[in-house]
Design a protein around this motif. Structure first.
Motif, PDB file in Angstrom:
ATOM      1  N   LEU A 280      42.875  65.115  52.088  1.00 11.55           N
ATOM      2  CA  LEU A 280      42.530  64.085  51.112  1.00 11.55           C
ATOM      3  C   LEU A 280      42.147  64.703  49.764  1.00 11.55           C
ATOM      4  CD1 LEU A 280      40.563  61.791  53.551  1.00 11.55           C
ATOM      5  CD2 LEU A 280      42.562  61.075  52.231  1.00 11.55           C
ATOM      6  N   LEU A 281      41.425  65.805  49.807  1.00 13.87           N
ATOM      7  CA  LEU A 281      41.104  66.499  48.564  1.00 13.87           C
ATOM      8  C   LEU A 281      42.375  66.936  47.849  1.00 13.87           C
ATOM      9  CD1 LEU A 281      38.063  68.783  49.551  1.00 13.87           C
ATOM     10  CD2 LEU A 281      38.024  66.755  48.078  1.00 13.87           C
ATOM     11  N   ALA A 282      43.330  67.444  48.620  1.00 13.08           N
ATOM     12  CA  ALA A 282      44.588  67.898  48.029  1.00 13.08           C
ATOM     13  C   ALA A 282      45.353  66.743  47.405  1.00 13.08           C
ATOM     14  CB  ALA A 282      45.434  68.594  49.087  1.00 13.08           C
ATOM     15  N   GLN A 283      45.344  65.599  48.079  1.00 11.05           N
ATOM     16  CA  GLN A 283      46.056  64.440  47.538  1.00 11.05           C
ATOM     17  C   GLN A 283      45.450  64.013  46.201  1.00 11.05           C
ATOM     18  OE1 GLN A 283      45.644  61.750  50.857  1.00 11.05           O
ATOM     19  NE2 GLN A 283      47.632  62.319  51.717  1.00 11.05           N
ATOM     20  N   ALA A 284      44.135  63.985  46.127  1.00 12.37           N
ATOM     21  CA  ALA A 284      43.486  63.617  44.873  1.00 12.37           C
ATOM     22  C   ALA A 284      43.680  64.704  43.819  1.00 12.37           C
ATOM     23  CB  ALA A 284      42.001  63.359  45.114  1.00 12.37           C
ATOM     24  N   ALA A 285      43.613  65.953  44.225  1.00  5.82           N
ATOM     25  CA  ALA A 285      43.778  67.065  43.285  1.00  5.82           C
ATOM     26  C   ALA A 285      45.152  67.045  42.649  1.00  5.82           C
ATOM     27  CB  ALA A 285      43.547  68.397  44.000  1.00  5.82           C
ATOM     28  N   ARG A 286      46.163  66.685  43.414  1.00  8.70           N
ATOM     29  CA  ARG A 286      47.524  66.647  42.893  1.00  8.70           C
ATOM     30  C   ARG A 286      47.699  65.562  41.838  1.00  8.70           C
ATOM     31  NH1 ARG A 286      51.737  68.839  46.054  1.00  8.70           N
ATOM     32  NH2 ARG A 286      52.972  66.943  45.878  1.00  8.70           N
ATOM     33  N   GLN A 287      46.739  64.656  41.741  1.00 11.04           N
ATOM     34  CA  GLN A 287      46.776  63.614  40.720  1.00 11.04           C
ATOM     35  C   GLN A 287      45.932  63.998  39.497  1.00 11.04           C
ATOM     36  OE1 GLN A 287      46.830  59.408  42.141  1.00 11.04           O
ATOM     37  NE2 GLN A 287      46.057  60.302  44.033  1.00 11.04           N
ATOM     38  N   ASN A 288      45.673  65.284  39.358  1.00 11.28           N
ATOM     39  CA  ASN A 288      44.857  65.794  38.246  1.00 11.28           C
ATOM     40  C   ASN A 288      43.425  65.277  38.291  1.00 11.28           C
ATOM     41  OD1 ASN A 288      46.846  67.408  37.059  1.00 11.28           O
ATOM     42  ND2 ASN A 288      47.699  65.662  35.953  1.00 11.28           N
ATOM     43  N   TYR A 289      42.932  65.046  39.476  1.00 10.01           N
ATOM     44  CA  TYR A 289      41.556  64.594  39.663  1.00 10.01           C
ATOM     45  C   TYR A 289      40.688  65.840  39.779  1.00 10.01           C
ATOM     46  CZ  TYR A 289      37.954  61.394  41.322  1.00 10.01           C
ATOM     47  OH  TYR A 289      36.817  60.639  41.446  1.00 10.01           O
ATOM     48  N   ASP A 290      40.016  66.192  38.714  1.00  5.79           N
ATOM     49  CA  ASP A 290      39.397  67.513  38.649  1.00  5.79           C
ATOM     50  C   ASP A 290      38.240  67.697  39.618  1.00  5.79           C
ATOM     51  OD1 ASP A 290      37.577  65.889  37.313  1.00  5.79           O
ATOM     52  OD2 ASP A 290      37.173  67.333  35.731  1.00  5.79           O
ATOM     53  N   THR A 291      37.581  66.618  39.990  1.00  4.57           N
ATOM     54  CA  THR A 291      36.535  66.711  41.008  1.00  4.57           C
ATOM     55  C   THR A 291      37.101  67.264  42.308  1.00  4.57           C
ATOM     56  OG1 THR A 291      35.543  64.721  40.058  1.00  4.57           O
ATOM     57  CG2 THR A 291      34.752  65.411  42.227  1.00  4.57           C
ATOM     58  N   ALA A 292      38.229  66.691  42.714  1.00  8.54           N
ATOM     59  CA  ALA A 292      38.879  67.148  43.941  1.00  8.54           C
ATOM     60  C   ALA A 292      39.461  68.543  43.766  1.00  8.54           C
ATOM     61  CB  ALA A 292      39.975  66.163  44.341  1.00  8.54           C
ATOM     62  N   GLN A 293      39.958  68.855  42.579  1.00  9.02           N
ATOM     63  CA  GLN A 293      40.497  70.191  42.327  1.00  9.02           C
ATOM     64  C   GLN A 293      39.434  71.259  42.518  1.00  9.02           C
ATOM     65  OE1 GLN A 293      41.992  69.631  38.361  1.00  9.02           O
ATOM     66  NE2 GLN A 293      43.938  68.760  39.057  1.00  9.02           N
ATOM     67  N   LEU A 294      38.245  71.009  41.994  1.00 12.73           N
ATOM     68  CA  LEU A 294      37.156  71.966  42.139  1.00 12.73           C
ATOM     69  C   LEU A 294      36.775  72.128  43.610  1.00 12.73           C
ATOM     70  CD1 LEU A 294      34.005  72.292  39.945  1.00 12.73           C
ATOM     71  CD2 LEU A 294      33.807  72.299  42.412  1.00 12.73           C
ATOM     72  N   ASP A 295      36.617  71.010  44.304  1.00 11.64           N
ATOM     73  CA  ASP A 295      36.228  71.078  45.713  1.00 11.64           C
ATOM     74  C   ASP A 295      37.304  71.753  46.551  1.00 11.64           C
ATOM     75  OD1 ASP A 295      33.932  69.782  45.034  1.00 11.64           O
ATOM     76  OD2 ASP A 295      34.443  67.876  45.974  1.00 11.64           O
TER      77      ASP A 295
END
Length: 389
Positions: A280-295
């Motif tokens: 789920l973190l990866a899915q959000a990160a791939r949308q340029n969601y920086d919170t998820a990218q950091l985590d």
């Protein structure tokens, strides 16, 4: 008025208590959110390094990091609001992804009701907002709920006409009475806000629930927030998780991140599942969601929820830092300092920390590091910092 996040302090407190009770359990740090910009693929995402910020070609393999490297998993707790502790949900969960209005050509006519306002909607799609307003207004006055929603949309965004949130509220309210989910959602936000209509939390709750049940993913996310406010205990989290999960299944990055938090903590009746949380973190990160990218970066470096991947972890951290996430900028500095996922680079370490410090983050460890640089290195770090995002 465009939509906003409902407070999530109750869930923050609830999950913090649960996290503290779980002996030795790792948790997810919570940085600042950013809007989503794309829809992820339905299949399991590629959690590898993002192409837009590939790591240095001299990075080490995915083995153990430099033994002398700092622990980048837990940010400095003495920093201001831009820093984050190692416990999840200590600060509110992220703001929904549609802070920026969608472009006209991306607006689905279904948002305005079962029967789009034909010529008016066509003009809206082509950017002829004044024409769309005039055409829709005729039908709106005759009780067409789709046209009423379109009029409210145009007024709330000031497209071709002066922005008039109070007038938009009137039309959203009329369309909401006729069961248009988009109107129900927007009017519920206005009822909660209380600036343009009389505040009515009870009615807002009912409308938000109706829009959520009708499939509006933004309403699903915000209704989950309301459920948490009503019941901050695990039972409330369980109720909210139903709606977070529905919104996450549509690709809403905020909901994906919220569900990652729930799985990471084993809350709301969900078993702790680090592997699912990482997906789920990866899915959000791939949308340029920086919170998820950091985590995601921190998890990949630790090897939590999947294989350890220092190079990809570094790349995701760099992407979040370049996007303006201050906590990620500080952590990226530590990665450069310790040579984790990349070649050690004291100048870039200093430069990224200078960027984070200018934004208000203070990390005593990095202050000591910066003071240990010689005059030449400090000058180079300052010069690089001035050219960084």
């Amino acid at each position: 008025m465009r939509w906003s996040r409902l407070p999530f302090a109750a869930l923050a407190a609830a999950l913090t208590v649960q996290a503290a009770a779980a002996a030795g359990a790792e948790t997810v740090p919570v940085p600042q959110p950013r809007p989503d910009t794309s829809t992820p693929q339905a299949s399991k995402p590629d959690t590898g390094a993002p192409n837009t910020s590939a790591p240095s070609s001299g990075a080490p393999g995915a083995g153990a990091p430099n033994a002398g490297a700092p622990d980048i998993g837990v940010p400095n707790t003495s920093a201001p609001n831009t820093t984050h502790t190692g416990r999840p949900i200590e600060t509110p969960l992220p703001q929904p992804a549609t802070l920026q209005p969608p472009s006209a050509d991306s607006v689905n006519p279904d948002r305005f009701g079962a029967k789009p306002p034909d010529a008016a909607y066509g003009a809206f799609q082509r950017g002829l907002y004044k024409t769309a307003y005039n055409l829709a207004m005729v039908r709106a006055k005759n009780g067409d709920p789709a046209a009423q929603t379109l009029v409210a949309e145009i007024l709330s965004r000031g497209l071709g006409v002066p922005l008039n949130a109070a007038e938009a509220a009137k039309w959203y309210g009329l369309a909401a009475e006729r069961g248009v989910p988009e109107a129900q959602f927007q009017y519920a936000l206005m009822l909660l806000d209380g600036r343009y209509v009389k505040k009515d939390v009870k009615e807002a709750y009912a409308l938000m629930q109706a829009a959520a049940e009708a499939g509006n993913r933004l309403a699903q996310f915000n209704f989950a927030q309301l459920l948490i406010q009503q019941d901050p205990g695990d039972a409330g989290i369980a109720k909210a998780a139903v709606y977070y999960e529905r919104a996450a299944s549509t690709g809403l990055a905020d909901a994906e991140y919220a569900m990652a938090q729930i799985y990471a903590n084993g809350a709301g009746g969900k078993p702790r599942d680090d592997a699912k949380a990482r997906i789920l973190l990866a899915q959000a990160a791939r949308q340029n969601y920086d919170t998820a990218q950091l985590d995601l970066a921190a998890w990949m470096i630790r090897g939590r929820g999947g294989e350890r991947d220092l190079k990809s972890g570094f790349a995701w951290m760099k992407r979040a830092a370049e996007g303006g996430n201050v906590a990620a900028q500080n952590r990226l500095a530590k990665l450069y300092m310790g040579g984790i996922g990349t070649d050690p680079d004291l100048i870039l370490a200093g430069a990224w920390y200078i960027v984070a410090r200018r934004a208000g983050l203070i990390d005593p460890e990095m202050d000591d590091f910066l003071q240990g640089l010689d005059d030449g290195q400090t000058k180079q770090a300052l010069q690089k910092a001035n050219r960084l995002p």
